[in-house]
Write a protein that holds these residues in place. Structure first.
Motif, mmCIF file in Angstrom:
data_model
loop_
_atom_site.group_PDB
_atom_site.id
_atom_site.type_symbol
_atom_site.label_atom_id
_atom_site.label_comp_id
_atom_site.label_asym_id
_atom_site.label_seq_id
_atom_site.Cartn_x
_atom_site.Cartn_y
_atom_site.Cartn_z
ATOM 1 N N ASN A 10 0.833 -1.213 0.000
ATOM 2 C CA ASN A 10 0.000 0.000 0.000
ATOM 3 C C ASN A 10 0.864 1.257 0.000
ATOM 4 O O ASN A 10 0.579 2.218 0.707
ATOM 5 C CB ASN A 10 -0.904 0.009 1.236
ATOM 6 C CG ASN A 10 -1.811 -1.200 1.318
ATOM 7 O OD1 ASN A 10 -2.882 -1.226 0.737
ATOM 8 N ND2 ASN A 10 -1.375 -2.212 2.059
ATOM 9 N N ALA A 11 1.905 1.245 -0.826
ATOM 10 C CA ALA A 11 2.901 2.330 -0.787
ATOM 11 C C ALA A 11 2.282 3.707 -1.023
ATOM 12 O O ALA A 11 2.556 4.658 -0.284
ATOM 13 C CB ALA A 11 3.994 2.061 -1.811
ATOM 14 N N GLU A 12 1.446 3.833 -2.050
ATOM 15 C CA GLU A 12 0.854 5.140 -2.362
ATOM 16 C C GLU A 12 -0.068 5.606 -1.235
ATOM 17 O O GLU A 12 -0.062 6.786 -0.874
ATOM 18 C CB GLU A 12 0.067 5.052 -3.681
ATOM 19 C CG GLU A 12 0.959 4.982 -4.910
ATOM 20 C CD GLU A 12 0.154 5.046 -6.201
ATOM 21 O OE1 GLU A 12 -1.023 5.483 -6.170
ATOM 22 O OE2 GLU A 12 0.713 4.658 -7.246
ATOM 23 N N LEU A 13 -0.855 4.683 -0.689
ATOM 24 C CA LEU A 13 -1.766 5.021 0.402
ATOM 25 C C LEU A 13 -1.000 5.513 1.632
ATOM 26 O O LEU A 13 -1.349 6.534 2.234
ATOM 27 C CB LEU A 13 -2.607 3.791 0.776
ATOM 28 C CG LEU A 13 -3.512 3.962 2.001
ATOM 29 C CD1 LEU A 13 -4.695 4.861 1.658
ATOM 30 C CD2 LEU A 13 -3.998 2.616 2.514
ATOM 31 N N VAL A 14 0.066 4.790 2.001
ATOM 32 C CA VAL A 14 0.848 5.144 3.188
ATOM 33 C C VAL A 14 1.484 6.521 3.013
ATOM 34 O O VAL A 14 1.461 7.357 3.928
ATOM 35 C CB VAL A 14 1.924 4.075 3.478
ATOM 36 C CG1 VAL A 14 2.892 4.553 4.569
ATOM 37 C CG2 VAL A 14 1.278 2.757 3.904
ATOM 38 N N GLU A 15 2.041 6.779 1.821
ATOM 39 C CA GLU A 15 2.679 8.084 1.575
ATOM 40 C C GLU A 15 1.646 9.212 1.608
ATOM 41 O O GLU A 15 1.880 10.279 2.184
ATOM 42 C CB GLU A 15 3.401 8.065 0.232
ATOM 43 C CG GLU A 15 4.266 9.293 0.007
ATOM 44 C CD GLU A 15 5.338 9.063 -1.035
ATOM 45 O OE1 GLU A 15 6.474 9.517 -0.813
ATOM 46 O OE2 GLU A 15 5.050 8.428 -2.056
ATOM 47 N N LYS A 16 0.478 8.958 1.015
ATOM 48 C CA LYS A 16 -0.580 9.970 0.984
ATOM 49 C C LYS A 16 -1.085 10.284 2.390
ATOM 50 O O LYS A 16 -1.237 11.456 2.774
ATOM 51 C CB LYS A 16 -1.729 9.482 0.111
ATOM 52 C CG LYS A 16 -2.891 10.465 0.000
ATOM 53 C CD LYS A 16 -4.016 9.879 -0.844
ATOM 54 C CE LYS A 16 -5.212 10.807 -0.896
ATOM 55 N NZ LYS A 16 -6.342 10.218 -1.645
ATOM 56 N N LYS A 24 6.449 14.268 5.761
ATOM 57 C CA LYS A 24 6.994 14.040 4.425
ATOM 58 C C LYS A 24 7.934 12.839 4.505
ATOM 59 O O LYS A 24 9.052 12.927 5.026
ATOM 60 C CB LYS A 24 7.755 15.288 3.951
ATOM 61 C CG LYS A 24 8.218 15.198 2.514
ATOM 62 C CD LYS A 24 7.062 15.248 1.544
ATOM 63 C CE LYS A 24 7.553 15.236 0.099
ATOM 64 N NZ LYS A 24 6.444 15.088 -0.871
ATOM 65 N N ILE A 25 7.464 11.687 4.022
ATOM 66 C CA ILE A 25 8.238 10.449 4.097
ATOM 67 C C ILE A 25 8.518 9.952 2.680
ATOM 68 O O ILE A 25 7.601 9.858 1.859
ATOM 69 C CB ILE A 25 7.458 9.348 4.875
ATOM 70 C CG1 ILE A 25 7.011 9.864 6.250
ATOM 71 C CG2 ILE A 25 8.312 8.097 5.014
ATOM 72 C CD1 ILE A 25 8.115 10.130 7.219
ATOM 73 N N ASN A 26 9.774 9.616 2.401
ATOM 74 C CA ASN A 26 10.151 9.095 1.084
ATOM 75 C C ASN A 26 9.924 7.586 1.069
ATOM 76 O O ASN A 26 10.830 6.800 1.363
ATOM 77 C CB ASN A 26 11.605 9.437 0.784
ATOM 78 C CG ASN A 26 11.978 9.153 -0.665
ATOM 79 O OD1 ASN A 26 11.332 8.339 -1.336
ATOM 80 N ND2 ASN A 26 13.027 9.804 -1.152
ATOM 81 N N ILE A 27 8.706 7.182 0.745
ATOM 82 C CA ILE A 27 8.357 5.758 0.757
ATOM 83 C C ILE A 27 9.117 4.999 -0.329
ATOM 84 O O ILE A 27 9.516 3.845 -0.129
ATOM 85 C CB ILE A 27 6.835 5.574 0.578
ATOM 86 C CG1 ILE A 27 6.079 6.220 1.749
ATOM 87 C CG2 ILE A 27 6.473 4.095 0.461
ATOM 88 C CD1 ILE A 27 6.349 5.584 3.100
ATOM 89 N N GLN A 32 13.188 0.884 -1.525
ATOM 90 C CA GLN A 32 14.471 0.512 -2.132
ATOM 91 C C GLN A 32 15.421 -0.047 -1.073
ATOM 92 O O GLN A 32 16.108 -1.054 -1.300
ATOM 93 C CB GLN A 32 15.108 1.733 -2.818
ATOM 94 C CG GLN A 32 16.420 1.427 -3.540
ATOM 95 C CD GLN A 32 16.258 0.381 -4.631
ATOM 96 O OE1 GLN A 32 15.476 0.571 -5.565
ATOM 97 N NE2 GLN A 32 16.979 -0.733 -4.527
ATOM 98 N N LEU A 33 15.450 0.610 0.101
ATOM 99 C CA LEU A 33 16.262 0.088 1.211
ATOM 100 C C LEU A 33 15.777 -1.295 1.633
ATOM 101 O O LEU A 33 16.586 -2.187 1.924
ATOM 102 C CB LEU A 33 16.186 1.042 2.407
ATOM 103 C CG LEU A 33 16.899 2.386 2.269
ATOM 104 C CD1 LEU A 33 16.479 3.324 3.401
ATOM 105 C CD2 LEU A 33 18.412 2.195 2.276
ATOM 106 N N ASP A 34 14.463 -1.475 1.650
ATOM 107 C CA ASP A 34 13.877 -2.768 2.002
ATOM 108 C C ASP A 34 14.320 -3.842 1.004
ATOM 109 O O ASP A 34 14.692 -4.969 1.397
ATOM 110 C CB ASP A 34 12.360 -2.645 2.018
ATOM 111 C CG ASP A 34 11.654 -3.959 2.275
ATOM 112 O OD1 ASP A 34 12.069 -4.676 3.218
ATOM 113 O OD2 ASP A 34 10.695 -4.283 1.544
ATOM 114 N N GLU A 35 14.300 -3.501 -0.276
ATOM 115 C CA GLU A 35 14.730 -4.448 -1.310
ATOM 116 C C GLU A 35 16.215 -4.787 -1.164
ATOM 117 O O GLU A 35 16.610 -5.962 -1.230
ATOM 118 C CB GLU A 35 14.457 -3.837 -2.694
ATOM 119 C CG GLU A 35 14.667 -4.799 -3.851
ATOM 120 C CD GLU A 35 14.332 -4.153 -5.185
ATOM 121 O OE1 GLU A 35 15.132 -4.320 -6.137
ATOM 122 O OE2 GLU A 35 13.287 -3.476 -5.278
#
Length: 416
Positions: A10-16, A24-27, A32-35
């Motif tokens: 839910n990357a877009e939802l979490v950032e929104k 302001k969080i760079n999801i 990328q760090l997670d990967e």
């Protein structure tokens, strides 16, 4: 913190939602760090497996030169991978911890001005005399002394005296008794916590977000609310399912940096650096947290109604929620002095945000472990309850009627 799997899906939802809360969080960077982290962990695991397989093959057998070179290669590769992983994991954990909780779709958007009124209770009709504000009244009666408080400790510290001390003690005893009647364990808590517990509860003693006082040269912080040590009570534990819900009520002082917060109403006792507080805290099954949120809110209402304090309930807007809260209500008392409502109590469902940060889990019916949900509610912030009582129970003669529910705690006294 949020589950990284939830963020991946839910990357877009979490950032929104983070932006709507004011964060302001760079999801994209977090993912990328997670990967990178998962890739490195997989490589480390594979290399360890190869090393272990070689060790198994060489059991009871003298290694050849080729075996020794291979073993040294695995050792070197592991060291390199672990060195590469360390900064990635550090940055990943810091960024993950900074992601705020999400919130439900029925939450009003915007800041404090967009908080939505849900309910009103009590008599707010205009009185036929001018109500004296609590600070003026307290100083006139020699019961509140900010001048000497400032001399002893600084601005926004104070002394209470005589009948107001008794009234405050009555409020504490009454609220603890009310909590006990509803099945809460009564708790006495440490007034200092270490930084891990502080930050695990979602508070900070550093930077612009500093909310609490830090003890110099010690990993200790004065608590801003008993919520903080109560959150840490079950840290790193797996609770039997039968222990849930766990309901705790604690009295403690609350130490706040915000005493003279710019742009906020702060007259007299309303916003001070130290006050006494009874906090309610619940750990429950995830499926039950919405119900418990309503139960805690009802308990706050019961206290206000019993003390005959007119109030309203507002649902807090996204931009005023803070990082840990999923959903939050404030109970605001009515002041006849300037005919407005001001915050008296808050009540928050934090879902599993604190539990993940402090590893508080439970065993479900299938014997699997899951994170609990936690909720917190102010039952009595005595400094603000004193304001509400002084200003709402004042008569023409300047006397304050003691609410009937408190009179037995004051040896039958009916007025101040």
């Amino acid at each position: 913190m949020l589950d990284i799997r939830f963020i991946r899906e839910n990357a877009e939802l979490v950032e929104k939602k983070a932006e709507q809360k004011g964060y302001k969080i760079n999801i994209k960077h977090l993912l990328q760090l997670d990967e990178d982290r998962r890739r490195l962990l997989a490589e480390i695991e594979a290399t360890r497996a190869q090393r272990n397989e070689l060790a198994e093959q060489l059991k009871d057998k003298k290694p050849t030169e080729e075996d020794l070179v291979k073993g040294q290669g695995f050792k070197k590769k592991l060291k390199e991978l672990e060195l590469e992983l360390d900064p990635v994991e550090t940055e990943f954990n810091m960024l993950l911890a900074s992601v705020p909780n999400v919130f439900p779709d029925d939450t009003p958007l915007g800041g404090e001005e967009n908080n939505r009124e849900e309910k009103k209770w009590g008599d707010t009709a205009e009185k036929d005399f001018e109500v004296i504000d609590h600070l003026t009244w307290g100083e006139q009666h020699g019961l509140i002394d900010f001048e000497r408080g400032a001399k002893v400790a600084g601005n926004k510290f104070y002394f209470l005296k005589s009948d107001l001390v008794e009234l405050e003690m009555a409020l504490l005893q009454f609220s603890l008794g009310l909590a006990k009647k509803h099945g809460f364990w009564l708790m006495s808590v440490p007034h200092m916590v270490n930084t891990r517990i502080l930050e695990g509860a979602g508070f900070s003693a550093r930077g612009k977000e500093k909310q609490v006082y830090k003890i110099e040269d010690e990993d200790l912080n004065l608590i801003a609310t008993a919520e903080i040590p109560l959150t840490g009570f079950f840290a790193d534990e797996i609770l039997p399912g039968a222990w849930l819900p766990s309901k705790m009520a604690a009295w403690s002082p609350a130490y706040r940096v915000e005493g003279g917060a710019y742009g906020k109403h702060n007259r007299g006792l309303y916003r001070v650096h130290q006050f006494n507080k009874v906090e309610l805290y619940v750990l429950c099954l995830p499926k039950d947290s919405e119900d418990w949120h309503q139960k805690l809110l009802k308990l706050e209402e019961e206290l206000c109604q019993t003390l005959e304090i007119p109030y309203r309930i507002v649902q807090i807007a996204a931009g005023d929620l803070g990082a840990p809260a999923y959903k939050k209500f404030d109970v605001e008392y009515f002041t006849p002095v300037d005919k407005t409502y001001r915050e008296l109590m808050s009540c928050s469902n934090v879902t599993d945000y604190q539990a993940r940060r402090l590893d508080i889990r439970h065993k479900d019916e299938q014997d699997n472990t899951q994170f609990v949900h936690t909720l917190n509610a102010t039952l009595a912030a005595t400094s603000r309850l004193l304001i509400a009582i002084i200003e709402n129970h004042q008569d023409k003669d300047g006397k304050v009627k003691i609410p009937k529910a408190l009179q037995s705690y004051m040896h039958g006294q009916t007025t101040i």
